[in-house]
Design a protein around this motif. Structure first.
Motif, PDB file in Angstrom:
ATOM      1  N   UNK A 178      -9.138   8.673  59.322  1.00  0.00           N
ATOM      2  CA  UNK A 178     -10.468   8.097  59.552  1.00  0.00           C
ATOM      3  C   UNK A 178     -10.650   6.808  58.747  1.00  0.00           C
ATOM      4  N   UNK A 179     -10.164   6.819  57.498  1.00  0.00           N
ATOM      5  CA  UNK A 179     -10.283   5.622  56.648  1.00  0.00           C
ATOM      6  C   UNK A 179      -9.627   4.409  57.286  1.00  0.00           C
ATOM      7  N   UNK A 181     -11.861   3.093  59.941  1.00  0.00           N
ATOM      8  CA  UNK A 181     -13.004   2.397  59.311  1.00  0.00           C
ATOM      9  C   UNK A 181     -12.545   1.034  58.787  1.00  0.00           C
ATOM     10  N   UNK A 184     -14.180  -2.639  59.005  1.00  0.00           N
ATOM     11  CA  UNK A 184     -14.813  -3.279  57.850  1.00  0.00           C
ATOM     12  C   UNK A 184     -13.982  -4.346  57.168  1.00  0.00           C
ATOM     13  N   UNK A 190     -22.513   3.786  56.723  1.00  0.00           N
ATOM     14  CA  UNK A 190     -22.798   4.902  57.646  1.00  0.00           C
ATOM     15  C   UNK A 190     -22.543   4.491  59.102  1.00  0.00           C
ATOM     16  N   UNK A 210     -18.707   4.355  59.580  1.00  0.00           N
ATOM     17  CA  UNK A 210     -18.168   5.717  59.590  1.00  0.00           C
ATOM     18  C   UNK A 210     -18.425   6.379  60.943  1.00  0.00           C
ATOM     19  N   UNK A 211     -19.654   6.247  61.427  1.00  0.00           N
ATOM     20  CA  UNK A 211     -20.025   6.912  62.681  1.00  0.00           C
ATOM     21  C   UNK A 211     -19.272   6.291  63.864  1.00  0.00           C
ATOM     22  N   UNK A 271     -15.662   7.447  63.820  1.00  0.00           N
ATOM     23  CA  UNK A 271     -15.583   8.857  64.198  1.00  0.00           C
ATOM     24  C   UNK A 271     -15.757   9.004  65.714  1.00  0.00           C
ATOM     25  N   UNK A 272     -16.688   8.238  66.283  1.00  0.00           N
ATOM     26  CA  UNK A 272     -16.958   8.335  67.720  1.00  0.00           C
ATOM     27  C   UNK A 272     -15.725   7.947  68.526  1.00  0.00           C
ATOM     28  N   UNK A 322     -13.175  10.704  68.354  1.00  0.00           N
ATOM     29  CA  UNK A 322     -13.633  11.808  69.216  1.00  0.00           C
ATOM     30  C   UNK A 322     -13.312  11.503  70.677  1.00  0.00           C
ATOM     31  N   UNK A 348     -10.394  13.751  66.995  1.00  0.00           N
ATOM     32  CA  UNK A 348     -11.389  13.958  65.932  1.00  0.00           C
ATOM     33  C   UNK A 348     -10.866  14.943  64.886  1.00  0.00           C
ATOM     34  N   UNK A 356      -9.095  13.488  61.889  1.00  0.00           N
ATOM     35  CA  UNK A 356      -9.791  12.447  61.121  1.00  0.00           C
ATOM     36  C   UNK A 356      -9.530  12.527  59.614  1.00  0.00           C
ATOM     37  N   UNK A 362     -13.255  -1.965  67.486  1.00  0.00           N
ATOM     38  CA  UNK A 362     -14.094  -3.174  67.427  1.00  0.00           C
ATOM     39  C   UNK A 362     -14.590  -3.581  68.817  1.00  0.00           C
ATOM     40  N   UNK A 407     -18.492  16.583  65.156  1.00  0.00           N
ATOM     41  CA  UNK A 407     -18.304  15.232  64.622  1.00  0.00           C
ATOM     42  C   UNK A 407     -19.101  15.025  63.343  1.00  0.00           C
ATOM     43  N   UNK A 423     -17.442  16.722  60.473  1.00  0.00           N
ATOM     44  CA  UNK A 423     -16.313  15.969  59.922  1.00  0.00           C
ATOM     45  C   UNK A 423     -16.812  14.794  59.075  1.00  0.00           C
ATOM     46  N   UNK A 424     -17.837  14.101  59.607  1.00  0.00           N
ATOM     47  CA  UNK A 424     -18.387  12.970  58.853  1.00  0.00           C
ATOM     48  C   UNK A 424     -18.953  13.423  57.509  1.00  0.00           C
ATOM     49  N   UNK A 480     -16.180  14.018  55.203  1.00  0.00           N
ATOM     50  CA  UNK A 480     -15.628  12.737  54.736  1.00  0.00           C
ATOM     51  C   UNK A 480     -16.511  12.138  53.643  1.00  0.00           C
ATOM     52  N   UNK A 481     -17.826  12.206  53.890  1.00  0.00           N
ATOM     53  CA  UNK A 481     -18.740  11.638  52.896  1.00  0.00           C
ATOM     54  C   UNK A 481     -18.722  12.447  51.600  1.00  0.00           C
ATOM     55  N   UNK A 483     -11.867  -3.658  51.198  1.00  0.00           N
ATOM     56  CA  UNK A 483     -11.519  -3.201  52.556  1.00  0.00           C
ATOM     57  C   UNK A 483     -10.361  -4.002  53.137  1.00  0.00           C
ATOM     58  N   UNK A 543      -7.359  -2.506  51.601  1.00  0.00           N
ATOM     59  CA  UNK A 543      -7.088  -1.209  52.236  1.00  0.00           C
ATOM     60  C   UNK A 543      -6.377  -1.427  53.575  1.00  0.00           C
ATOM     61  N   UNK A 552      -7.040  -6.972  62.276  1.00  0.00           N
ATOM     62  CA  UNK A 552      -8.386  -6.509  61.919  1.00  0.00           C
ATOM     63  C   UNK A 552      -9.273  -7.689  61.500  1.00  0.00           C
ATOM     64  N   UNK A 591      -8.012   4.306  49.389  1.00  0.00           N
ATOM     65  CA  UNK A 591      -9.146   3.506  49.811  1.00  0.00           C
ATOM     66  C   UNK A 591      -9.523   2.646  48.607  1.00  0.00           C
TER      67      UNK A 591
END
Lengths: 258, 350
Positions: free
Chosen positions: A94-95, A98, A102, A110, A113-114, A117-118, A121, A126, A129, A152, B8, B11-12, B15-16, B232, B235, B247, B294
């Motif tokens: 997942x990182x 992200x 980013x 947030x 992250x969302x 994740x989407x 999925x 998922x 992740x 993106x 989902x 999982x989030x 992660x958080x 980032x 990373x 990216x 990270x």
């Protein structure tokens, strides 16, 4: 939207890998497959289009030169999926998705992250992740790489042998996803070795040989025994199955196509 | 679909939660570094009791002698240990990422050896930056040589295309060249200068004074925000140059600015305390095991691990052999060596 790729030349030392190669214009909604034997220059071409290596020639998206754009703007428009992701990092899947969002622009945590994740999925990964990238199989890593490329929401999607490590189900999933992404108004170009898959999923096939475009057109026009013999040095038959789909059968003893 | 959304979210949340755990670990490292600082302050040949040390620190009633020992002798040394450890480990972490090599750090890239050479030129030949007070001559020379070495590295790398392998090879070559030239200077040095030089090239906190501490602190404070801002991008670079570039990261610029930033940072550190090996290597590797890669947490964790390791090494350097203050570079190398071997063996297994 359309993509023009003109007069691309790339040299690695003394070797001329691509020689003033021009692709037929690619349009939104189309899936273009780049095929050809090993060392034909397909991956190099894809990386040059993505502006990942020094080259001559022009790549334009609706007339806008990609080379002149700031890196962040280009990243918004172009998604690139490499053949494989490097191992040895201790990042979780997942990182990395992200990071694909980013690294180039500032975005609230947030939201990023969302969004990441989407996308995972949507691709059916998922459950991977929170796994370390290094713990995933080759096929799973390839799906994560696809997530990185599309997160993106790019207008041009470039994929380097996206199915090379995937099982049958995942191949179908990935290719139908590509069709869907194209149908939503994107330009999709992928390097594929499997001509049967290319015949089934591509709108257009570009056969590349020795750094030049050898032939291009609809699958039924490009996949001919004569052309395949010329480029791959194999004896091939093109048949239609009971559902009318093209089948590429290789009869020759030396199967260079794989 | 409702079930999917719930999964989902779950999982989030996990992660958080992991992010919060890592942040807590960084906080713990900070506390541990602080505790190591206090431990460092309470050890020393004067054998000051803990109570007196704390009273002296908080402005309580203590003898004049205790006051001087804590404020003018131990505190600058202890702070310098923390700062130098932090600077070298942060520099090592970023160097490892931008050069895509787990063995990159100021020491292996020749920054430290060049600093030592600069110091030797000042001590033995008396050549230094004109217009500076003599007490600063050695450090100023070390700084100029270390930054010069980095500039040379970047220049050579640029000529050859600037890839990470090329930079690493030049760095290693630079390390050996500086070491050879250092031996040459030692060869012609007087016995007096030689003793000073040997002590310096093993790394020592003994000569620390407040202005030096302030200098390293300022450079570190200036560097850290830029490091975090690039976290980032760094990373993304762990996924390779192509991925980072696609990216939206200008990898060549990221590499150039990061090396410049951490180069100045490590030059500032080694110019004050001499050659300190392995903190720049061990700090990031321990941090990686604790919080992953990270860089938003990895960089602070590296910085704090380096500070912690260096502070503990400072305490050890005073206590291992009672009554003798070992050069701290020697102690860090001895701690670092087993870690170094473990890494090589781990790499072999992969």
């Amino acid at each position: 939207m359309s993509v023009q790729v003109r007069d691309i030349s790339v040299r690695f030392g003394r070797r001329q890998v691509l020689d003033a190669l021009t692709l037929p214009e690619m349009h939104a909604g189309e899936v273009t497959v780049l095929a050809g034997p090993n060392a034909a220059g397909k991956s190099t071409l894809l990386r040059a289009i993505a502006q990942l290596l020094p080259h001559q020639g022009q790549v334009a998206l609706d007339g806008q030169d990609l080379r002149q754009m700031p890196a962040t703007e280009r990243a918004r428009l172009v998604g690139f999926m490499p053949q494989s992701l490097p191992s040895g990092s201790s990042l979780i899947a997942l990182e990395t998705v992200i990071a694909a969002l980013r690294a180039g622009k500032t975005l609230p945590a947030h939201q990023a992250d969302a969004a990441a994740m989407a996308v995972m999925e949507k691709l059916g990964i998922a459950s991977l992740a929170l796994e370390p990238l290094d713990a995933l199989s080759g096929g799973q890593r390839q799906m994560v790489a696809l997530a990185q490329a599309i997160v993106r929401d790019p207008s041009l999607l470039l994929l380097d042998e996206p199915t090379s490590a995937l099982d049958l189900a995942r191949q179908v999933r990935l290719l139908s996803e590509l069709r869907r992404l194209a149908a939503e108004g994107r330009v999709v170009a992928a390097v594929l070795h499997d001509l049967a898959l290319a015949a089934q999923w591509a709108d257009r096939i570009v056969l590349i040989h020795a750094g030049r475009v050898h032939a291009h057109g609809r699958p039924q026009d490009v996949l001919t025994p004569a052309l395949l013999a010329e480029i791959y040095g194999v004896e091939a038959r093109i048949e239609r199955c009971s559902r009318g789909r093209l089948m590429v059968l290789i009869d020759g003893e030396r199967q260079l196509a794989r | 679909m409702v079930g999917d959304a719930a999964a989902m979210n779950d999982i989030l949340h996990r992660y958080q939660a992991q992010g919060r755990r890592h942040a807590a670990l960084v906080g713990l490292l900070a506390l541990a570094a602080l505790a190591a600082l206090v431990l460092d302050l309470t050890t020393g040949p004067a054998g000051l009791p803990l109570g007196d040390t704390l009273r002296a620190l908080t402005g309580g009633q203590v003898s004049r002698g205790a006051q001087v020992i804590v404020w003018d002798v131990r505190l600058p040394v202890a702070c310098m240990a923390l700062l130098v450890g932090a600077a070298l480990a942060l520099a090592g972490a970023e160097m490892q990422t931008v050069l895509e090599n787990p063995l990159a750090e100021p020491f292996t890239l020749g920054v430290s050896a060049s600093a030592a050479l600069g110091a030797a030129v000042a001590i033995v030949l008396g050549l230094t930056v004109p217009g500076l007070p003599p007490v600063w001559g050695v450090s100023a020379n070390a700084f100029v040589f270390a930054v010069g070495a980095l500039m040379l590295l970047q220049l050579l790398g640029r000529i050859r295309g600037g890839g990470p392998e090329v930079l690493i090879l030049f760095g290693v070559a630079l390390n050996f060249t500086a070491a050879a030239l250092l031996s040459l200077v030692q060869f012609v040095a007087s016995a007096d200068a030689l003793q000073q030089l040997v002590f310096w090239s093993m790394g020592s906190l003994a000569a620390t004074q407040w202005p030096g501490v302030a200098m390293v602190a300022v450079v570190l404070a200036l560097a850290v925000p830029f490091s975090l801002r690039a976290s980032w991008k760094l990373t993304a670079l762990r996924l390779g140059q192509d991925q980072a570039q696609s990216f939206g990261v200008d990898v060549a610029a990221l590499r150039r600015w990061t090396l410049l930033r951490v180069g100045v940072l490590s030059a500032a550190a080694v110019s004050m305390v001499g050659v300190i090996g392995f903190v720049g290597l061990a700090g990031p590797h321990i941090a990686r095991l604790l919080v992953g890669e990270n860089h938003r947490v990895f960089l602070p964790a590296s910085l704090l691990t380096g500070a912690l390791v260096m502070s503990l090494a400072s305490t050890l350097s005073k206590t291992v052999v009672p009554g003798v203050l070992l050069p701290i570079g020697l102690v860090t190398s001895l701690i670092g060596l087993p870690i170094f071997f473990a890494l090589i063996l781990r790499g072999r297994r992969r």
